[in-house]
Write a protein that holds these residues in place. Structure first.
Motif, PDB file in Angstrom:
ATOM      1  N   THR A  49       0.674  -1.033   0.193  1.00 15.91           N
ATOM      2  CA  THR A  49       0.333   0.177   0.100  1.00 15.91           C
ATOM      3  C   THR A  49       0.595   1.144  -0.286  1.00 15.91           C
ATOM      4  O   THR A  49       0.038   2.711   0.090  1.00 15.91           O
ATOM      5  N   GLY A  50       2.436   0.532  -0.407  1.00 14.96           N
ATOM      6  CA  GLY A  50       2.817   2.511   0.185  1.00 14.96           C
ATOM      7  C   GLY A  50       3.864   2.700   1.271  1.00 14.96           C
ATOM      8  O   GLY A  50       3.848   4.120   1.192  1.00 14.96           O
ATOM      9  N   VAL A  51       3.850   1.604   2.380  1.00 16.07           N
ATOM     10  CA  VAL A  51       4.233   2.604   3.817  1.00 16.07           C
ATOM     11  C   VAL A  51       6.052   3.243   3.185  1.00 16.07           C
ATOM     12  O   VAL A  51       6.493   4.638   3.840  1.00 16.07           O
ATOM     13  N   PHE A  52       6.453   2.507   2.359  1.00 14.88           N
ATOM     14  CA  PHE A  52       7.933   2.552   1.954  1.00 14.88           C
ATOM     15  C   PHE A  52       7.848   3.994   1.125  1.00 14.88           C
ATOM     16  O   PHE A  52       8.837   4.958   1.342  1.00 14.88           O
ATOM     17  N   THR A  53       6.738   3.961   0.293  1.00 14.00           N
ATOM     18  CA  THR A  53       7.529   4.610  -1.083  1.00 14.00           C
ATOM     19  C   THR A  53       6.969   6.209  -0.205  1.00 14.00           C
ATOM     20  O   THR A  53       7.925   6.784  -0.346  1.00 14.00           O
ATOM     21  N   ARG A  54       5.579   5.707   0.360  1.00 13.36           N
ATOM     22  CA  ARG A  54       5.364   7.462   1.459  1.00 13.36           C
ATOM     23  C   ARG A  54       6.937   7.672   1.844  1.00 13.36           C
ATOM     24  O   ARG A  54       7.043   9.349   1.564  1.00 13.36           O
ATOM     25  N   TYR A  55       7.259   6.862   2.439  1.00 13.66           N
ATOM     26  CA  TYR A  55       8.291   7.399   3.615  1.00 13.66           C
ATOM     27  C   TYR A  55       9.562   7.908   1.971  1.00 13.66           C
ATOM     28  O   TYR A  55      10.771   8.944   3.049  1.00 13.66           O
ATOM     29  N   LEU A  56      10.269   7.529   0.899  1.00 14.24           N
ATOM     30  CA  LEU A  56      11.115   7.569   0.052  1.00 14.24           C
ATOM     31  C   LEU A  56      10.755   9.126   0.001  1.00 14.24           C
ATOM     32  O   LEU A  56      11.768   9.551  -0.129  1.00 14.24           O
ATOM     33  N   LEU A  57       9.771   9.346  -0.560  1.00 15.03           N
ATOM     34  CA  LEU A  57       9.145  10.619  -1.619  1.00 15.03           C
ATOM     35  C   LEU A  57       9.002  11.824  -0.775  1.00 15.03           C
ATOM     36  O   LEU A  57       9.655  12.625  -1.207  1.00 15.03           O
ATOM     37  N   GLY A  58       8.429  11.332   0.657  1.00 16.28           N
ATOM     38  CA  GLY A  58       9.235  12.842   1.891  1.00 16.28           C
ATOM     39  C   GLY A  58      11.131  12.523   2.135  1.00 16.28           C
ATOM     40  O   GLY A  58      10.916  13.687   2.484  1.00 16.28           O
ATOM     41  N   ARG A  59      11.772  12.458   1.556  1.00 15.59           N
ATOM     42  CA  ARG A  59      12.889  12.247   1.712  1.00 15.59           C
ATOM     43  C   ARG A  59      13.994  11.852   0.799  1.00 15.59           C
ATOM     44  O   ARG A  59      14.787  13.346   0.794  1.00 15.59           O
ATOM     45  N   LEU A  60      13.852  12.290  -0.038  1.00 21.28           N
ATOM     46  CA  LEU A  60      14.488  11.902  -1.802  1.00 21.28           C
ATOM     47  C   LEU A  60      14.125  13.330  -2.132  1.00 21.28           C
ATOM     48  O   LEU A  60      13.523  14.552  -2.198  1.00 21.28           O
ATOM     49  N   THR A  61      15.560  14.061  -3.157  1.00 22.80           N
ATOM     50  CA  THR A  61      15.669  14.998  -3.676  1.00 22.80           C
ATOM     51  C   THR A  61      14.309  15.098  -4.498  1.00 22.80           C
ATOM     52  O   THR A  61      14.047  14.535  -5.084  1.00 22.80           O
ATOM     53  N   PRO A  62      14.391  16.305  -4.903  1.00 19.79           N
ATOM     54  CA  PRO A  62      13.646  16.453  -5.892  1.00 19.79           C
ATOM     55  C   PRO A  62      13.720  16.007  -7.690  1.00 19.79           C
ATOM     56  O   PRO A  62      13.020  15.882  -8.253  1.00 19.79           O
ATOM     57  N   ASP A  63      15.594  15.405  -8.006  1.00 21.99           N
ATOM     58  CA  ASP A  63      15.853  14.910  -9.103  1.00 21.99           C
ATOM     59  C   ASP A  63      15.886  13.437  -8.796  1.00 21.99           C
ATOM     60  O   ASP A  63      16.132  13.323  -9.724  1.00 21.99           O
ATOM     61  N   HIS A  80      -1.617   3.820  -7.539  1.00 26.96           N
ATOM     62  CA  HIS A  80      -2.424   4.870  -9.193  1.00 26.96           C
ATOM     63  C   HIS A  80      -2.827   5.971  -8.048  1.00 26.96           C
ATOM     64  O   HIS A  80      -2.947   6.911  -8.063  1.00 26.96           O
ATOM     65  N   ASP A  81      -4.061   5.553  -7.112  1.00 24.27           N
ATOM     66  CA  ASP A  81      -4.741   6.264  -6.408  1.00 24.27           C
ATOM     67  C   ASP A  81      -4.156   6.903  -5.983  1.00 24.27           C
ATOM     68  O   ASP A  81      -4.939   8.608  -4.791  1.00 24.27           O
ATOM     69  N   THR A  82      -3.308   6.440  -4.806  1.00 26.60           N
ATOM     70  CA  THR A  82      -2.851   7.055  -3.353  1.00 26.60           C
ATOM     71  C   THR A  82      -1.736   8.768  -3.886  1.00 26.60           C
ATOM     72  O   THR A  82      -1.293   9.730  -3.510  1.00 26.60           O
ATOM     73  N   PHE A  83      -0.039   8.118  -4.771  1.00 25.29           N
ATOM     74  CA  PHE A  83       1.109   8.841  -5.105  1.00 25.29           C
ATOM     75  C   PHE A  83       0.361   9.277  -6.543  1.00 25.29           C
ATOM     76  O   PHE A  83       0.531   8.913  -7.403  1.00 25.29           O
ATOM     77  N   GLN A  84       0.773  10.879  -6.483  1.00 25.01           N
ATOM     78  CA  GLN A  84       0.924  11.785  -7.724  1.00 25.01           C
ATOM     79  C   GLN A  84       2.089  12.405  -7.430  1.00 25.01           C
ATOM     80  O   GLN A  84       2.050  13.257  -7.409  1.00 25.01           O
ATOM     81  N   ASP A  85       3.446  11.974  -7.948  1.00 27.24           N
ATOM     82  CA  ASP A  85       4.656  12.246  -8.050  1.00 27.24           C
ATOM     83  C   ASP A  85       5.482  12.051  -9.177  1.00 27.24           C
ATOM     84  O   ASP A  85       5.363  10.942  -9.204  1.00 27.24           O
ATOM     85  N   SER A  86       5.552  13.048  -9.594  1.00 21.23           N
ATOM     86  CA  SER A  86       6.274  12.765 -10.991  1.00 21.23           C
ATOM     87  C   SER A  86       8.086  12.563 -10.682  1.00 21.23           C
ATOM     88  O   SER A  86       8.723  11.659 -12.038  1.00 21.23           O
ATOM     89  N   ARG A  87       8.020  12.078  -9.419  1.00 20.13           N
ATOM     90  CA  ARG A  87       9.499  11.723  -9.503  1.00 20.13           C
ATOM     91  C   ARG A  87       9.504   9.828  -9.386  1.00 20.13           C
ATOM     92  O   ARG A  87      10.336   8.955  -9.197  1.00 20.13           O
ATOM     93  N   LEU A  88       7.866   9.141  -9.225  1.00 18.59           N
ATOM     94  CA  LEU A  88       7.189   8.315  -8.998  1.00 18.59           C
ATOM     95  C   LEU A  88       7.269   6.814 -10.503  1.00 18.59           C
ATOM     96  O   LEU A  88       5.848   7.644 -10.833  1.00 18.59           O
ATOM     97  N   THR A  89       7.728   6.260 -10.753  1.00 17.61           N
ATOM     98  CA  THR A  89       6.490   5.465 -11.350  1.00 17.61           C
ATOM     99  C   THR A  89       6.945   3.800 -11.113  1.00 17.61           C
ATOM    100  O   THR A  89       6.849   3.608 -10.264  1.00 17.61           O
ATOM    101  N   ILE A  90       5.676   4.031 -11.147  1.00 19.18           N
ATOM    102  CA  ILE A  90       4.650   2.744 -10.583  1.00 19.18           C
ATOM    103  C   ILE A  90       4.329   1.347 -11.922  1.00 19.18           C
ATOM    104  O   ILE A  90       4.386   1.867 -13.205  1.00 19.18           O
TER     105      ILE A  90
END
Length: 187
Positions: A49-63, A80-90
């Motif tokens: 469900t994205g527990v690590f995904t959320r944590y990683l996106l909160g700490r990774l640099t913008p690039d 797909h429903d939870t995350f809308q972030d240009s750094r993320l590919t699912i």
């Protein structure tokens, strides 16, 4: 709420290994081995469900880039429903295809691979393929960070890491249900 989602998916998919998402403490412990101060290419196997995904996106640099690979269709839809972030590919795919998926994302090598997939559920040849392909996709000095239930035998993952990686270490995280073994393998 996430626990109910995991239970429903566990009933439909025999390869879902956990009744609930990883604890925040365990997520922090695994991710403490990542250098978030620079651009990273991170691949996550089995994000659920994205527990690590959320944590990683909160700490990774913008690039930075985060590529997640999930084989369970229900979890893919939640991501797909939870995350809308240009750094993320699912990707709705399987971890053994990391080489192809990294190339499809226009990346040559990953800095880190974070894996929550249940290696004890996999046949030996698939375990070997995933670890070998992960090693090949990491840059020199890159890390495979895997977490598994603490009672898992070394033959399910640790032995494969020792064959492929120059260095690997294991530690236990008790503040999770069930407790986890955390593996850090360095290329």
């Amino acid at each position: 709420m996430d626990t109910i989602v995991y239970l429903k998916n566990m009933l439909r998919d025999k390869q879902v290994a956990s009744l609930m998402p990883t604890s925040g403490f365990a997520v922090e412990k695994v991710c403490s081995k990542i250098d978030f101060s620079r651009r990273n290419i991170v691949v996550e196997f089995g994000p659920g469900t994205g527990v690590f995904t959320r944590y990683l996106l909160g700490r990774l640099t913008p690039d930075s880039v985060l590529i997640v690979i999930e084989r369970n269709e229900g979890f893919v839809q939640i991501l797909h429903d939870t995350f809308q972030d240009s750094r993320l590919t699912i990707y709705h795919d399987s971890a053994e295809n990391i080489r192809h998926l990294l190339a499809r994302s226009n990346e040559k090598q990953a800095d880190y691979i974070v894996s929550g997939i249940p290696f004890s559920f996999l046949p030996p040849e698939l375990r070997e393929t995933i670890v070998r392909n992960s090693h090949q996709c990491l840059r020199p000095g890159g890390k495979l960070l895997a977490y598994q239930t603490f009672f898992q035998l070394d033959r399910f993952l640790k032995d494969y890491l020792n064959q492929q990686f120059r260095k690997s270490a294991t530690e236990i995280c008790l503040l999770n249900a069930p407790p986890l073994k955390i593996f850090e393998a360095v290329k």
